[in-house]
Design an enzyme around this catalytic site. Structure first.
Site, PDB file in Angstrom:
ATOM      1  N   ASP A  32     -30.542  -5.404  22.871  1.00  0.00           N
ATOM      2  CA  ASP A  32     -31.260  -5.275  24.127  1.00  0.00           C
ATOM      3  C   ASP A  32     -29.957  -5.905  24.370  1.00  0.00           C
ATOM      4  O   ASP A  32     -29.647  -5.134  25.916  1.00  0.00           O
ATOM      5  CB  ASP A  32     -32.293  -5.695  24.150  1.00  0.00           C
ATOM      6  CG  ASP A  32     -33.510  -5.246  25.183  1.00  0.00           C
ATOM      7  OD1 ASP A  32     -32.884  -4.345  25.686  1.00  0.00           O
ATOM      8  OD2 ASP A  32     -34.268  -6.164  25.389  1.00  0.00           O
ATOM      9  N   TYR A 119     -38.153  -9.774  15.998  1.00  0.00           N
ATOM     10  CA  TYR A 119     -39.092  -9.389  15.647  1.00  0.00           C
ATOM     11  C   TYR A 119     -39.505  -9.668  14.305  1.00  0.00           C
ATOM     12  O   TYR A 119     -40.991 -10.007  14.214  1.00  0.00           O
ATOM     13  CB  TYR A 119     -39.799  -8.151  15.737  1.00  0.00           C
ATOM     14  CG  TYR A 119     -39.111  -8.264  17.322  1.00  0.00           C
ATOM     15  CD1 TYR A 119     -39.590  -9.665  18.437  1.00  0.00           C
ATOM     16  CD2 TYR A 119     -39.646  -6.803  18.547  1.00  0.00           C
ATOM     17  CE1 TYR A 119     -39.666  -9.678  19.792  1.00  0.00           C
ATOM     18  CE2 TYR A 119     -40.625  -6.863  19.360  1.00  0.00           C
ATOM     19  CZ  TYR A 119     -39.915  -7.887  20.199  1.00  0.00           C
ATOM     20  OH  TYR A 119     -40.641  -8.077  21.411  1.00  0.00           O
TER      21      TYR A 119
HETATM   22  N1  AR6 Z   1     -25.593  -2.472  17.812  1.00  0.00           N
HETATM   23  C1  AR6 Z   1     -26.308  -2.224  16.710  1.00  0.00           C
HETATM   24  N2  AR6 Z   1     -27.252  -2.931  16.253  1.00  0.00           N
HETATM   25  C2  AR6 Z   1     -27.758  -4.532  16.795  1.00  0.00           C
HETATM   26  C3  AR6 Z   1     -26.164  -4.811  17.091  1.00  0.00           C
HETATM   27  C4  AR6 Z   1     -25.408  -3.897  18.233  1.00  0.00           C
HETATM   28  N3  AR6 Z   1     -25.285  -3.981  18.864  1.00  0.00           N
HETATM   29  N4  AR6 Z   1     -27.073  -6.331  17.719  1.00  0.00           N
HETATM   30  C5  AR6 Z   1     -28.349  -6.590  17.150  1.00  0.00           C
HETATM   31  N5  AR6 Z   1     -28.033  -5.730  16.355  1.00  0.00           N
HETATM   32  P1  AR6 Z   1     -33.349  -7.133  17.513  1.00  0.00           P
HETATM   33  P2  AR6 Z   1     -36.383  -6.572  17.363  1.00  0.00           P
HETATM   34  C6  AR6 Z   1     -28.821  -5.364  15.309  1.00  0.00           C
HETATM   35  O1  AR6 Z   1     -33.453  -8.211  17.513  1.00  0.00           O
HETATM   36  O2  AR6 Z   1     -36.123  -6.927  15.899  1.00  0.00           O
HETATM   37  C7  AR6 Z   1     -34.829  -8.599  21.481  1.00  0.00           C
HETATM   38  O3  AR6 Z   1     -34.684 -10.062  22.865  1.00  0.00           O
HETATM   39  C8  AR6 Z   1     -30.241  -6.934  14.697  1.00  0.00           C
HETATM   40  O4  AR6 Z   1     -28.683  -7.386  13.175  1.00  0.00           O
HETATM   41  O5  AR6 Z   1     -32.186  -6.518  18.496  1.00  0.00           O
HETATM   42  O6  AR6 Z   1     -36.551  -5.329  17.497  1.00  0.00           O
HETATM   43  C9  AR6 Z   1     -35.340  -8.070  22.358  1.00  0.00           C
HETATM   44  O7  AR6 Z   1     -35.085  -8.064  24.149  1.00  0.00           O
HETATM   45  C10 AR6 Z   1     -31.265  -6.225  13.960  1.00  0.00           C
HETATM   46  O8  AR6 Z   1     -30.824  -5.311  12.702  1.00  0.00           O
HETATM   47  O9  AR6 Z   1     -34.795  -7.102  18.292  1.00  0.00           O
HETATM   48  C11 AR6 Z   1     -36.592  -8.110  22.274  1.00  0.00           C
HETATM   49  O10 AR6 Z   1     -37.239  -9.165  23.016  1.00  0.00           O
HETATM   50  C12 AR6 Z   1     -31.471  -5.438  15.147  1.00  0.00           C
HETATM   51  O11 AR6 Z   1     -30.827  -4.767  15.326  1.00  0.00           O
HETATM   52  C13 AR6 Z   1     -36.356  -8.744  20.749  1.00  0.00           C
HETATM   53  O12 AR6 Z   1     -35.276  -9.184  20.301  1.00  0.00           O
HETATM   54  C14 AR6 Z   1     -32.891  -5.566  16.061  1.00  0.00           C
HETATM   55  O13 AR6 Z   1     -32.631  -6.869  15.926  1.00  0.00           O
HETATM   56  C15 AR6 Z   1     -36.553  -7.553  19.847  1.00  0.00           C
HETATM   57  O14 AR6 Z   1     -36.327  -8.501  18.112  1.00  0.00           O
END
Ligand code: AR6
Length: 166
Positions: A32, A119
């Protein structure tokens, strides 16, 4: 075609990228944060106008400075041990993202591993759900990308997408 790409989703030249957002749609960490930084401040302004998003739902904005034309902000569930409807909520946000992509005419779409970072969803549980729903939408898109942020995730998705995978 479903493709596994290892890297940063903000660099992908697809019609729509999916964001792993939260219910407030005000940006955050993880993917995000990366999407908001790369899209520029107009993205937050567009998100503010949407009035939030329920868990299991998704909302659409332009991609602004991203290579992608659209961002689909999907809200996955927080992991609470598996008995709180997490699988169903995750499936709903993938389905809803595909619905919005079809509505805006996107032919290519990239997903991060929604819910598996902050999450706390178990990687394999989440990836099986993601791959199942990607497969059921494969015929309606030119390109569906599972964008994996590290090599372990990419291996997991490749194994689930291999012919004959259980
Ligand atoms: N490109 C692709 N994947 C990514 C990137 C990127 N640039 N950065 C991280 N990931 P998360 P959630 C991966 O925590 O669990 C946020 O604060 C990461 O390695 O981004 O759904 C939001 O605002 C992981 O595999 O999302 C919400 O409050 C995946 O993206 C909360 O976190 C998801 O990790 C959402 O948590």
């Amino acid at each position: 075609m479903i493709e596994v790409v290892e890297g940063d989703i903000t660099t992908l030249a697809v019609d729509a990228v999916v964001n792993a957002a939260n219910t407030g749609l005000r940006g955050g960490g993880g993917v995000d944060g990366a999407i908001h930084r790369a899209a520029g401040p107009q993205l937050l302004a567009a998100c503010r106008a949407l009035g939030g998003c329920a868990t299991g739902d998704a909302k659409l904005t332009p991609g602004f400075e991203l290579p992608a034309r659209w961002v689909i902000h999907a809200v996955g569930p927080v992991w609470r041990g598996g008995d709180a409807g997490e699988a169903d909520l995750l499936a709903r946000c993938y389905r809803r993202s595909f619905e919005l992509a079809l509505e805006c005419g996107a032919r290519s779409i990239a997903f991060p591993a929604i819910g598996t970072g902050a999450y706390g969803l178990p990687k394999e549980v989440a990836a099986r759900i993601a791959v199942g729903i990607m497969r059921s939408h494969e015929a309606r898109f030119e390109r569906i990308v599972a964008c994996c942020f590290d090599a372990a995730d990419a291996r997991l998705y490749r194994s689930l997408l291999a012919p004959g995978a259980p």
